[in-house]
Write a protein that holds these residues in place. Sequence first.
Motif, short mmCIF file in Angstrom:
data_model
loop_
_atom_site.label_atom_id
_atom_site.label_comp_id
_atom_site.label_asym_id
_atom_site.label_seq_id
_atom_site.Cartn_x
_atom_site.Cartn_y
_atom_site.Cartn_z
N LEU A 113 0.87 -1.18 0.00
CA LEU A 113 0.00 0.00 0.00
C LEU A 113 0.91 1.23 0.00
O LEU A 113 1.72 1.39 0.92
N GLY A 114 0.81 2.03 -1.03
CA GLY A 114 1.64 3.23 -1.11
C GLY A 114 1.42 4.12 0.10
O GLY A 114 0.27 4.36 0.47
N PRO A 115 2.48 4.63 0.71
CA PRO A 115 2.31 5.42 1.93
C PRO A 115 1.76 6.82 1.68
O PRO A 115 1.40 7.52 2.60
N LYS A 116 1.69 7.22 0.41
CA LYS A 116 1.18 8.57 0.10
C LYS A 116 -0.20 8.48 -0.53
O LYS A 116 -0.45 7.61 -1.36
N VAL A 117 -1.07 9.39 -0.14
CA VAL A 117 -2.40 9.49 -0.74
C VAL A 117 -2.45 10.82 -1.47
O VAL A 117 -2.04 11.85 -0.92
N THR A 118 -2.92 10.80 -2.72
CA THR A 118 -2.93 12.05 -3.48
C THR A 118 -4.23 12.19 -4.28
O THR A 118 -5.06 11.30 -4.28
N GLY A 119 -4.32 13.30 -5.00
CA GLY A 119 -5.46 13.51 -5.89
C GLY A 119 -6.17 14.82 -5.60
O GLY A 119 -6.22 15.27 -4.45
N ALA A 120 -6.69 15.43 -6.67
CA ALA A 120 -7.37 16.72 -6.54
C ALA A 120 -8.88 16.59 -6.72
O ALA A 120 -9.58 17.59 -6.83
N PHE A 121 -9.37 15.34 -6.77
CA PHE A 121 -10.81 15.11 -7.00
C PHE A 121 -11.52 15.17 -5.65
O PHE A 121 -11.97 14.16 -5.11
N THR A 122 -11.59 16.35 -5.08
CA THR A 122 -12.16 16.49 -3.73
C THR A 122 -13.18 17.63 -3.72
O THR A 122 -13.16 18.51 -4.59
N LEU A 123 -14.02 17.62 -2.70
CA LEU A 123 -15.04 18.66 -2.60
C LEU A 123 -14.43 20.03 -2.33
O LEU A 123 -15.08 21.06 -2.53
N ASN A 124 -13.17 20.05 -1.85
CA ASN A 124 -12.50 21.34 -1.60
C ASN A 124 -12.39 22.18 -2.87
O ASN A 124 -12.25 23.38 -2.81
N GLU A 125 -12.40 21.48 -4.01
CA GLU A 125 -12.22 22.18 -5.28
C GLU A 125 -13.51 22.88 -5.72
O GLU A 125 -13.49 23.79 -6.54
N ALA A 126 -14.64 22.41 -5.21
CA ALA A 126 -15.93 22.96 -5.67
C ALA A 126 -16.23 24.30 -5.00
O ALA A 126 -15.71 24.59 -3.91
N ARG A 127 -17.06 25.10 -5.64
CA ARG A 127 -17.46 26.38 -5.05
C ARG A 127 -18.17 26.12 -3.72
O ARG A 127 -19.05 25.27 -3.66
N PRO A 128 -17.79 26.83 -2.65
CA PRO A 128 -18.41 26.56 -1.35
C PRO A 128 -19.93 26.69 -1.43
O PRO A 128 -20.44 27.61 -2.08
N ASN A 129 -20.60 25.75 -0.79
CA ASN A 129 -22.07 25.74 -0.70
C ASN A 129 -22.80 25.50 -2.01
O ASN A 129 -24.02 25.63 -2.06
N SER A 130 -22.07 25.17 -3.08
CA SER A 130 -22.80 24.85 -4.31
C SER A 130 -23.51 23.51 -4.14
O SER A 130 -23.08 22.66 -3.34
N HIS A 131 -24.61 23.31 -4.85
CA HIS A 131 -25.24 21.98 -4.87
C HIS A 131 -24.28 21.02 -5.57
O HIS A 131 -23.48 21.45 -6.42
N LEU A 132 -24.40 19.73 -5.23
CA LEU A 132 -23.44 18.76 -5.76
C LEU A 132 -24.17 17.65 -6.50
O LEU A 132 -25.10 17.05 -5.96
N VAL A 133 -23.72 17.37 -7.72
CA VAL A 133 -24.18 16.17 -8.43
C VAL A 133 -22.96 15.27 -8.59
O VAL A 133 -21.96 15.66 -9.20
N LEU A 134 -23.04 14.07 -7.99
CA LEU A 134 -21.93 13.13 -8.00
C LEU A 134 -22.29 12.00 -8.95
O LEU A 134 -23.16 11.18 -8.65
N VAL A 135 -21.65 11.99 -10.11
CA VAL A 135 -22.02 11.03 -11.16
C VAL A 135 -20.95 9.95 -11.26
O VAL A 135 -19.75 10.26 -11.34
N ALA A 136 -21.38 8.68 -11.28
CA ALA A 136 -20.41 7.57 -11.37
C ALA A 136 -20.98 6.43 -12.18
O ALA A 136 -22.19 6.22 -12.23
#
Length: 273
Positions: A113-136
Amino acid sequence: MTERGHPLNAVVINKVEVAPGLMVLRVAADGWELPEFTPGQFAVLGLPPEAPRWATADPEEKRPKSDRMIRRAYSIASSSVSREYFEFFINMVQSGELTPRLFALATGDRIWLGPKVTGAFTLNEARPNSHLVLVATGTGLAPYMSMLRTKLPATPAQRIAVLLGARHSWDLGYHSELQAMQQQHANLSYLPTISRPDGEVRPWPGRVGYVLEAWRDGAVERAWGFPPTPLTTSVFLCGNPRMIDDMCALLASEGYREHSRGCPGEIFVERYW
Ligand SMILES: Cc1cc2nc3c(=O)[nH]c(=O)nc-3n(C[C@H](O)[C@H](O)[C@H](O)COP(=O)(O)OP(=O)(O)OC[C@H]3O[C@@H](n4cnc5c(N)ncnc54)[C@H](O)[C@@H]3O)c2cc1C
């Protein structure tokens, strides 16, 4: 088992095959502490080429070079609140290098298991308080499970829709957990859709088709009682790159823009391949 310079530093503490070729895998660090992470990020799992493959996977024409660990990225599905283990939601690629080996693991087996966790796909990137549609599609649900399990937005006025596509109802991972979350949180709408209703054991009472059709048909608007717009809503897309490309094109026609660090937008993307 060790890999030159890379000891297998973690252990499988739970493995559940939730449907054929689909599993939930929990991995704990052995003798070190799992890092903090932001929901939506991914870790790296690895096994050496000599690890056995799952019996029903395609046989390998040529075994990968023995001097390198086979490593792949996996979104963390567990909450960031607890770090006893990381949970992963993984589907098997029959001809793949790593997934047939991951499926052959049993509880107690060792893994890297790699000791580092990364990625920019987080809610921090979204405009604060915007509604969210999470599509998968399929296992693209994993990062959203981490987001939803960690903290649902505190403002009830902030609406969230999970638009999840799968072939069959049994491939809708975390179906009952999401149904329960929806019961408990009035601002959460869980909108599953299946594309192959013919093979169902019992008639599927829900939506049929692809996530793109669900969006185009106004499923989110019906759930929320008002239409999502680029001014009010951030859309996250995760999983199959074809679904992502098609959704990006459709959303662009409605005025949404793909987000990047230098150029803010309302579409956030994680392509699995
Ligand atoms: C940031 C990130 C997060 C990811 N998170 C997850 C996750 O949570 N769960 C998960 O199951 N996978 C996830 N993946 C995909 C994962 O990293 C591997 O690519 C996948 O498990 C296949 O590995 P493999 O070695 O078995 O196949 P490989 O030998 O690497 O072959 C991959 C090829 O198989 C095809 N393919 C068919 N279906 C898939 C599929 N579902 N995923 C990838 N390739 C596919 C593609 O053509 C691809 O080029 C993620 C990828 C990225 C980049």
